[in-house]
Design an enzyme around this catalytic site. Structure first.
Site, PDB file in Angstrom:
ATOM      1  N   PRO A 164      -3.181  -0.342  19.223  1.00 33.15           N
ATOM      2  CA  PRO A 164      -3.023  -0.833  17.835  1.00 33.15           C
ATOM      3  C   PRO A 164      -3.323   0.208  16.753  1.00 33.15           C
ATOM      4  O   PRO A 164      -3.113  -0.042  15.577  1.00 33.15           O
ATOM      5  CB  PRO A 164      -4.018  -1.994  17.769  1.00 33.15           C
ATOM      6  CG  PRO A 164      -4.979  -1.764  18.863  1.00 33.15           C
ATOM      7  CD  PRO A 164      -4.265  -1.023  19.928  1.00 33.15           C
ATOM      8  N   HIS A 222       0.845  -1.199   0.000  1.00 38.83           N
ATOM      9  CA  HIS A 222       0.000   0.000   0.000  1.00 38.83           C
ATOM     10  C   HIS A 222       0.882   1.252   0.000  1.00 38.83           C
ATOM     11  O   HIS A 222       1.877   1.305   0.719  1.00 38.83           O
ATOM     12  CB  HIS A 222      -0.925   0.028   1.233  1.00 38.83           C
ATOM     13  CG  HIS A 222      -2.088  -0.908   1.144  1.00 38.83           C
ATOM     14  ND1 HIS A 222      -3.262  -0.705   1.829  1.00 38.83           N
ATOM     15  CD2 HIS A 222      -2.270  -2.049   0.438  1.00 38.83           C
ATOM     16  CE1 HIS A 222      -4.117  -1.680   1.553  1.00 38.83           C
ATOM     17  NE2 HIS A 222      -3.533  -2.513   0.721  1.00 38.83           N
ATOM     18  N   TYR A 242       4.254   6.231  10.361  1.00 35.34           N
ATOM     19  CA  TYR A 242       3.424   5.084   9.993  1.00 35.34           C
ATOM     20  C   TYR A 242       4.221   4.046   9.179  1.00 35.34           C
ATOM     21  O   TYR A 242       4.127   2.847   9.422  1.00 35.34           O
ATOM     22  CB  TYR A 242       2.200   5.552   9.187  1.00 35.34           C
ATOM     23  CG  TYR A 242       1.105   4.510   9.113  1.00 35.34           C
ATOM     24  CD1 TYR A 242       1.076   3.584   8.069  1.00 35.34           C
ATOM     25  CD2 TYR A 242       0.114   4.420  10.091  1.00 35.34           C
ATOM     26  CE1 TYR A 242       0.096   2.600   8.007  1.00 35.34           C
ATOM     27  CE2 TYR A 242      -0.870   3.442  10.037  1.00 35.34           C
ATOM     28  CZ  TYR A 242      -0.877   2.534   8.993  1.00 35.34           C
ATOM     29  OH  TYR A 242      -1.840   1.558   8.944  1.00 35.34           O
ATOM     30  N   LYS A 249       1.611  -0.933  15.186  1.00 35.11           N
ATOM     31  CA  LYS A 249       3.028  -1.014  15.558  1.00 35.11           C
ATOM     32  C   LYS A 249       3.424  -2.247  16.364  1.00 35.11           C
ATOM     33  O   LYS A 249       4.609  -2.552  16.484  1.00 35.11           O
ATOM     34  CB  LYS A 249       3.410   0.233  16.377  1.00 35.11           C
ATOM     35  CG  LYS A 249       3.309   1.512  15.576  1.00 35.11           C
ATOM     36  CD  LYS A 249       4.232   1.463  14.373  1.00 35.11           C
ATOM     37  CE  LYS A 249       4.046   2.659  13.476  1.00 35.11           C
ATOM     38  NZ  LYS A 249       4.653   2.458  12.164  1.00 35.11           N
ATOM     39  N   TYR A 268      -9.060   4.874   8.294  1.00 38.91           N
ATOM     40  CA  TYR A 268      -9.182   5.164   9.738  1.00 38.91           C
ATOM     41  C   TYR A 268     -10.271   6.226   9.875  1.00 38.91           C
ATOM     42  O   TYR A 268     -10.099   7.350   9.397  1.00 38.91           O
ATOM     43  CB  TYR A 268      -7.866   5.733  10.288  1.00 38.91           C
ATOM     44  CG  TYR A 268      -6.734   4.742  10.416  1.00 38.91           C
ATOM     45  CD1 TYR A 268      -5.980   4.346   9.303  1.00 38.91           C
ATOM     46  CD2 TYR A 268      -6.402   4.189  11.648  1.00 38.91           C
ATOM     47  CE1 TYR A 268      -4.930   3.443   9.434  1.00 38.91           C
ATOM     48  CE2 TYR A 268      -5.351   3.286  11.782  1.00 38.91           C
ATOM     49  CZ  TYR A 268      -4.625   2.919  10.671  1.00 38.91           C
ATOM     50  OH  TYR A 268      -3.587   2.024  10.805  1.00 38.91           O
TER      51      TYR A 268
HETATM   52  P1  FAS Z   1       2.947 -12.647  21.081  1.00 39.04           P
HETATM   53  O1  FAS Z   1       1.921 -12.363  22.144  1.00 39.04           O
HETATM   54  O2  FAS Z   1       2.551 -12.637  19.655  1.00 39.04           O
HETATM   55  O3  FAS Z   1       3.588 -14.091  21.339  1.00 39.04           O
HETATM   56  C1  FAS Z   1       3.862 -14.532  22.655  1.00 39.04           C
HETATM   57  C2  FAS Z   1       3.781 -16.040  22.641  1.00 39.04           C
HETATM   58  O4  FAS Z   1       4.225 -16.514  23.910  1.00 39.04           O
HETATM   59  C3  FAS Z   1       2.348 -16.539  22.453  1.00 39.04           C
HETATM   60  O5  FAS Z   1       2.265 -17.425  21.368  1.00 39.04           O
HETATM   61  C4  FAS Z   1       2.036 -17.223  23.775  1.00 39.04           C
HETATM   62  O6  FAS Z   1       1.223 -18.367  23.614  1.00 39.04           O
HETATM   63  C5  FAS Z   1       3.416 -17.588  24.274  1.00 39.04           C
HETATM   64  N1  FAS Z   1       3.491 -17.740  25.734  1.00 39.04           N
HETATM   65  C6  FAS Z   1       2.992 -16.895  26.669  1.00 39.04           C
HETATM   66  N2  FAS Z   1       3.257 -17.372  27.905  1.00 39.04           N
HETATM   67  C7  FAS Z   1       3.934 -18.560  27.745  1.00 39.04           C
HETATM   68  C8  FAS Z   1       4.449 -19.534  28.632  1.00 39.04           C
HETATM   69  N3  FAS Z   1       4.330 -19.394  29.960  1.00 39.04           N
HETATM   70  N4  FAS Z   1       5.070 -20.621  28.120  1.00 39.04           N
HETATM   71  C9  FAS Z   1       5.213 -20.765  26.763  1.00 39.04           C
HETATM   72  N5  FAS Z   1       4.734 -19.878  25.863  1.00 39.04           N
HETATM   73  C10 FAS Z   1       4.087 -18.791  26.360  1.00 39.04           C
HETATM   74  N6  FAS Z   1      -0.712  -5.250  16.741  1.00 39.04           N
HETATM   75  C11 FAS Z   1      -0.854  -4.521  15.626  1.00 39.04           C
HETATM   76  O7  FAS Z   1       0.129  -3.949  15.145  1.00 39.04           O
HETATM   77  N7  FAS Z   1      -2.088  -4.401  15.015  1.00 39.04           N
HETATM   78  C12 FAS Z   1      -3.198  -5.043  15.510  1.00 39.04           C
HETATM   79  O8  FAS Z   1      -4.279  -4.935  14.960  1.00 39.04           O
HETATM   80  C13 FAS Z   1      -3.082  -5.829  16.658  1.00 39.04           C
HETATM   81  N8  FAS Z   1      -4.160  -6.533  17.141  1.00 39.04           N
HETATM   82  C14 FAS Z   1      -4.013  -7.301  18.275  1.00 39.04           C
HETATM   83  C15 FAS Z   1      -5.097  -8.044  18.804  1.00 39.04           C
HETATM   84  C16 FAS Z   1      -4.954  -8.824  19.958  1.00 39.04           C
HETATM   85  C17 FAS Z   1      -6.127  -9.608  20.513  1.00 39.04           C
HETATM   86  C18 FAS Z   1      -3.697  -8.862  20.612  1.00 39.04           C
HETATM   87  C19 FAS Z   1      -3.528  -9.663  21.900  1.00 39.04           C
HETATM   88  C20 FAS Z   1      -2.619  -8.148  20.089  1.00 39.04           C
HETATM   89  C21 FAS Z   1      -2.767  -7.380  18.914  1.00 39.04           C
HETATM   90  N9  FAS Z   1      -1.689  -6.664  18.358  1.00 39.04           N
HETATM   91  C22 FAS Z   1      -1.804  -5.902  17.245  1.00 39.04           C
HETATM   92  C23 FAS Z   1      -0.412  -6.703  18.948  1.00 39.04           C
HETATM   93  C24 FAS Z   1       0.267  -7.969  18.507  1.00 39.04           C
HETATM   94  O9  FAS Z   1       0.356  -7.994  17.108  1.00 39.04           O
HETATM   95  C25 FAS Z   1       1.589  -8.040  19.210  1.00 39.04           C
HETATM   96  O10 FAS Z   1       2.264  -6.792  19.177  1.00 39.04           O
HETATM   97  C26 FAS Z   1       2.497  -9.120  18.675  1.00 39.04           C
HETATM   98  O11 FAS Z   1       1.806 -10.335  18.727  1.00 39.04           O
HETATM   99  C27 FAS Z   1       3.766  -9.128  19.527  1.00 39.04           C
HETATM  100  O12 FAS Z   1       4.500 -10.264  19.222  1.00 39.04           O
HETATM  101  P2  FAS Z   1       5.279 -11.069  20.378  1.00 39.04           P
HETATM  102  O13 FAS Z   1       6.016 -10.106  21.213  1.00 39.04           O
HETATM  103  O14 FAS Z   1       5.981 -12.163  19.677  1.00 39.04           O
HETATM  104  O15 FAS Z   1       4.133 -11.624  21.349  1.00 39.04           O
HETATM  105  C1  PHB Z   2      -5.147  -4.790  10.827  1.00 36.97           C
HETATM  106  O1  PHB Z   2      -5.237  -4.946   9.603  1.00 36.97           O
HETATM  107  O2  PHB Z   2      -5.395  -5.705  11.654  1.00 36.97           O
HETATM  108  C2  PHB Z   2      -4.738  -3.451  11.363  1.00 36.97           C
HETATM  109  C3  PHB Z   2      -4.332  -2.459  10.489  1.00 36.97           C
HETATM  110  C4  PHB Z   2      -3.946  -1.219  10.997  1.00 36.97           C
HETATM  111  C5  PHB Z   2      -3.987  -0.995  12.357  1.00 36.97           C
HETATM  112  C6  PHB Z   2      -4.391  -2.009  13.245  1.00 36.97           C
HETATM  113  C7  PHB Z   2      -4.775  -3.238  12.742  1.00 36.97           C
HETATM  114  O3  PHB Z   2      -3.632   0.230  12.861  1.00 36.97           O
END
Ligand code: FAS
Ligand code: PHB
Length: 394
Positions: A293, A73, A385, A297, A201
């Protein structure tokens, strides 16, 4: 007892990318992931890769499917006051973003780790970490119904906000900074062909809405909601009606409806843990920081952390030189706080603030009008961004 050089807790973007980058430097890791492979590969989360993140995945040899199936994009749209306002990312910064789901990045990294004979133990739940003050930390975990241990030289805490690694640090060694928000996001995944080439947005008096996508067949949408909202209290009809209402801009653009595949609440919080290191434990990704979110980032910060951490660990294993590890936290935190600032700014500018008085509401409108009317203000948004420069020490 099982042994490795770096024990990685968590198979999210941080843990998987770190393990892959360390393997490329000949450093042995074991990833311990509490969930199943199916679960982590189907968990729908982030959707946008910064310019640097896409480049890092390519450079690490895991970007081929992203380049085939991802969507590049060159702009995003802000929708407010009944109109779309395009922020031309590529014209303003010379960089693009890649729309490619986090679960796809996770699939690609898992596939590559396993193809390279990397060790990932799924359904391995870490219950404790001991000996962080020693040169041989011990991880305790359950796997295959048995209590097991893994000794290592370093522990990479990539286990997310609720993980065990940060909680294993002795009290007083880490300072945390946090903000909560009076709203959350209700995320919707729908089998409906996107009708916009760009992410939208939208600022609406009812609340924020975001129009994103995962493929030419799947739309990803978000609605600002109360933090305690029950997604099942929303019928599909009510969801679509509110999405149409908040995304409506009077220029004829409308969104496609389709079967809703997933509905979930994504909590909204800001959080930073300082420092990101305690002796032989290094924190990366959500284990160390959470951003709202709105700035897209979370995943990108996770990938940025481990691009700094991998060479720092390699330098220690190569020559017992600790300078990279000593600098890890400060190097990452400098960029993390800039990203936190941007994410908070985008969140405040676009969300209906429940306690805002007339003065605050007019300031918010002026912020949006300034970004839409001034190339320099739009460039400030665009530069953040697409991704701030990344200092990756070699
Ligand atoms: P993660 O949380 O991805 O990975 C951590 C891993 O550790 C998980 O798989 C978990 O199962 C494992 N773990 C935890 N405790 C453990 C234990 N005791 N033993 C073994 N394993 C264990 N970011 C965006 O940029 N845009 C979004 O739209 C967005 N939406 C999100 C929606 C939700 C519901 C959540 C929770 C997060 C969202 N995020 C979003 C943020 C997300 O993308 C995180 O920033 C990203 O997953 C971070 O990656 P990790 O640091 O690897 O952590
Ligand atoms: C998404 O596509 O999940 C998304 C995109 C932009 C954002 C957050 C989530 O700022």
């Amino acid at each position: 007892m099982k042994r490795t050089q770096v024990a990685v807790i968590g198979a999210g973007p941080a843990g998987l990318m770190l393990s892959h980058l360390l393997a490329a430097r000949g450093i042995d890791t074991v990833i311990l992931e509490r969930r199943s492979r199916d679960y982590v590969e189907s968990r729908i989360r982030a959707g946008v890769l910064e310019h640097h993140s896409a480049a890092a995945l390519r450079a690490a040899g895991v970007g081929a499917r992203m380049d085939r199936q991802g969507m590049e994009h060159t702009s995003i749209d802000l929708a407010f006051s009944g109109a779309h306002h395009r922020i031309e990312l590529a014209r303003l910064t010379g960089k693009k973003i890649m729309v490619y789901g986090q679960h796809e990045v996770v699939k690609d990294l898992i596939a590559q780790r396993l193809a390279d004979a990397g060790e990932i133990l799924f359904e391995a739940d870490v219950s404790g970490i001991e000996g962080l003050d020693s040169d041989r930390p011990i991880i305790r975990y359950t796997h295959d119904g048995r209590n097991q241990t893994l000794t290592c030289d370093f522990v990479a805490g990539c286990d997310g906000y609720h993980g065990v690694s940060r909680a294993s640090v002795p009290a007083g060694q880490i300072v945390t900074h946090a903000r909560s928000y009076p709203y959350a996001w209700l995320g919707v995944l729908a089998e409906a062909a996107p009708t916009s080439d760009e992410l939208v947005y939208a600022r609406h008096d009812n609340g924020f809405a975001l129009y994103s996508m995962r493929s030419p067949e799947v739309t990803r949408l978000y609605l600002q909601c109360r933090p305690d909202e029950d997604p099942d209290a929303w019928s599909d009809r009510a969801l679509w009606d509110e999405l149409h209402r908040r995304l409506e801009t009077g220029d004829g653009w409308t969104i496609n409806e389709g079967p809703i595949l997933q509905k979930n609440i994504a909590p909204m919080r800001s959080f930073v843990a300082e420092p990101m290191r305690y002796r032989r434990l290094l924190l990366a990704g959500d284990a160390a920081h959470i951003v709202p979110p709105t700035g897209a980032k979370g995943m990108n910060l996770a990938l940025a952390d481990v691009q700094v951490l991998a060479p720092a660990l390699a330098r220690w294993f190569d020559s017992a030189d600790e300078t990279g590890l000593d600098a890890y936290s400060d190097t990452c935190l400098k960029r993390i706080w800039k990203v936190q600032r941007f994410s908070v700014w985008m969140t405040r500018m676009l969300h209906a603030q429940p306690d805002a008085d007339g003065f605050e509401q007019r300031l918010q409108q002026a912020e949006l009008d300034s970004v839409a009317a001034s190339d320099s203000a739009a460039r400030h948004l665009a530069e953040n961004y697409v991704g701030l420069p990344l200092e990756v020490p070699e």
